[in-house]
Design a protein around this motif. Sequence first.
Motif, short mmCIF file in Angstrom:
data_model
loop_
_atom_site.label_atom_id
_atom_site.label_comp_id
_atom_site.label_asym_id
_atom_site.label_seq_id
_atom_site.Cartn_x
_atom_site.Cartn_y
_atom_site.Cartn_z
N LYS A 181 0.86 -1.26 -0.19
CA LYS A 181 -0.05 -0.16 0.00
C LYS A 181 0.90 1.27 0.16
O LYS A 181 0.42 2.35 0.46
N LEU A 219 0.31 3.25 -8.81
CA LEU A 219 -0.82 2.60 -9.02
C LEU A 219 -1.80 3.38 -9.85
O LEU A 219 -1.73 4.77 -9.50
N ARG A 220 -2.46 3.17 -10.83
CA ARG A 220 -3.53 3.80 -11.87
C ARG A 220 -4.79 3.18 -11.68
O ARG A 220 -4.97 2.09 -11.72
N LYS A 221 -5.93 4.08 -12.19
CA LYS A 221 -7.20 3.52 -12.28
C LYS A 221 -7.38 3.14 -13.67
O LYS A 221 -7.95 2.22 -14.02
N LYS A 222 -6.64 3.82 -14.68
CA LYS A 222 -6.88 3.54 -16.02
C LYS A 222 -5.61 4.13 -16.75
O LYS A 222 -4.80 4.84 -16.29
N LYS A 333 -2.67 -5.27 -14.87
CA LYS A 333 -3.68 -5.16 -14.12
C LYS A 333 -3.62 -6.12 -12.96
O LYS A 333 -3.18 -7.20 -12.95
N ASP A 336 -8.89 -4.49 -10.03
CA ASP A 336 -9.44 -3.40 -10.78
C ASP A 336 -8.41 -2.03 -10.96
O ASP A 336 -8.81 -0.77 -11.33
N ARG A 337 -7.17 -2.33 -10.56
CA ARG A 337 -5.96 -1.27 -10.58
C ARG A 337 -4.86 -1.71 -11.46
O ARG A 337 -4.76 -2.92 -11.70
N GLU A 338 -4.24 -0.80 -11.85
CA GLU A 338 -3.09 -0.79 -12.77
C GLU A 338 -1.75 -0.46 -12.38
O GLU A 338 -1.62 0.41 -11.56
N TRP A 340 1.55 0.50 -12.78
CA TRP A 340 2.36 1.20 -13.97
C TRP A 340 3.87 1.18 -13.61
O TRP A 340 4.15 1.77 -12.48
#
Length: 716
Positions: A181, A219-222, A333, A336-338, A340
Amino acid sequence: MLAKPIPSYRPYWAKRFGPAPILPMSRAEMDALGWDSCDIILITGDAYIDHPSFGMALVGRLLEAQGFRVGIIAQPDWQNANAFKVLGKPNLYFGVTAGNMDSMVNRYTADRKIRSDDAYTPDAAANKRPDRAVLVYSQRCREAYSDVPLVVGSIEASLRRIAHYDYWSDKVRRSILVDSKADILLYGNAERALVELSHRIAKGEKVADIQDIRGTAFLRKKIPDGWSEIESTKLDRPGAVDKPVDPYEMKMGKSDASCATDDANKTELPDGVSAIEIVPNLRLKAPKADRSKQVVRLPAFEEVANDPVLYAHASRVLHLEANPGNARALVQKHGDREVWLNPPPIPLTTKEMDYVYDMPYARKPHPAYKDAKIPAWEMIRFSVNIMRGCFGGCTFCSITEHEGRIIQSRSEASILKEVEEIRDKVEGFTGVISDLGGPTANMYRIACKSESIEKNCRKLSCVYPGVCENLNTDHSALIQLYRKARALKGVKKILIGSGLRYDLAVKSPEYVKELVQHHVGGYLKIAPEHSEENVLSKMMKPGMGAYDEFKAMFEKFSAEAGKKQYLIPYFIAAHPGTTDDDMLNLALWLKKYDFKLDQVQTFTPTPMAMATAMYHSGKNPLRKVTADSDDVPIPKAGNVRKLHKAFIRYHDPNNWPMLREALKKMGRDDLIGSGKHCLIPAWQPLSTKPVTTVRGEQLERTVRPRRTTEKKRKYS
């Protein structure tokens, strides 16, 4: 270049007092420095030793030189969040590392047994760090101050930045970024990224908004707008070294002799008729893709966790996208998180390397440890790190994944200055420098002959299957460094303790002569790793011909100097691709040359290594991976791994019962007996002590085997 200090932020204490004698580990030490708080608090699983060979000291001094107040919490009680509050709340962030080693490799043997000591702990005490230290320390930091940004790094975090196979739990685990985290992860040589990140946080930027620094993961959402996404399956092949030909570029007229016309033979056209002129349609020319806005999508965590073939594929693609000159961002992925990954960091220049290593290190452990012995410190206290990185690409090694293939070298002046500091400041110096080296002893200032080729290259190694023709193998800079270092006043001897790349060394006989005649203390350790070609090909190591060539040079130059010196070879047991027959052949090779070695390394699958992908998947990621790819034999079972280790230590009587049983199953009873051709005897001694023998010379005392009674012989 590394960022310069920001004058408006640089605190008053730094201007007035200069660097701290040693970075603080307690509030009392902070008070002595006049600090009311720390800007950055670094957590480490190692004892704090203020020496550039220890990552925590190097990072701490670097941040201090940038104007930040840095405190260190070393080996805290991980079961209590209060241990993470001893220096108060940091103004900027917590920086968490496991230490110089991966905590799992540090705590466990290759057989998954807990080690009885820890070289990075005072008096080698065990159990001073938790399993998966980065995860545990991160959790305690959150418990201590939940609103403080969390930055993770070190080799443990670096090698776990994507979904990775974990040998100790025998499963694929999520990216450590997800499980810890953390707000951001720094991987590889992170000095430049760390300095930029720290200054931007100090100026008020939120960590979540800092997503453009190389060598970071978050981390990214999209996928952001403006980025083009490429499926990794379209890239599962090596790229060309040479600049690719543009198929849309049409060269007309004189530039293409085959299309030229001869005026003398030109056909006359009737009046009013003209020849058709072909004009290139510029709209057909494909626009050049902006690699800085391309991201390669790896198979998702859920996919690689359930499909070993996809795992091997993802490992291969990650390694192909490792050159800072042409690497693209990666994304994977997790739910639901990417996750990066920005491209790898640009290697430090020589000037930047000098800046990092010329900090005012105390060059000793923190006074809190008093007279305790720290084995890792004792080992490196008289050594000097002259370079970083390795272009060898050995599949079982993590150096390339962490430090990169491009060699980063310090200047000669900076290295000689450090030798003089050791001579003048380090207590107990007797005139012997134990090592001038790094990840590899003889890659100092060696690089590709062409910067453009280097930037476009996608090879996994510069020296496998042979030394690349584009690699400059000139060792003259290293030879000159050796000569100048040993000429310094007060220096009696310069030894080379780092691993030697002998297939590279033989390209410079002058270097081998310099090394053998002046820098070997009787024994030189080198690592052929195996004798069999099919195993070496899975390791990306040279064949035994290179070893034989180096051995001949070594013996020749030793004889010329009138010295009796020996090579000590290292080998790996149970590496992916190894069969029982391969290990038997290695044992016979060792017996032929009278090598009886005590130290044997059993293969340990470490995160992200190519050999680990082989171990987990049974496929070879050095080639394009498909479900129909040839299977690689994997010695996984505990009894097989023990047998492979026993073959290397064929001389140890404790291994003879196992070897006898194995040889009988293999139909090689002819190797059991007292003949010269036999590998092991048919009888068992009462007791022995281990012995290391090199070419007939015993290096340790031994109780020679004695014949036992007939009853004992039957029992064996």
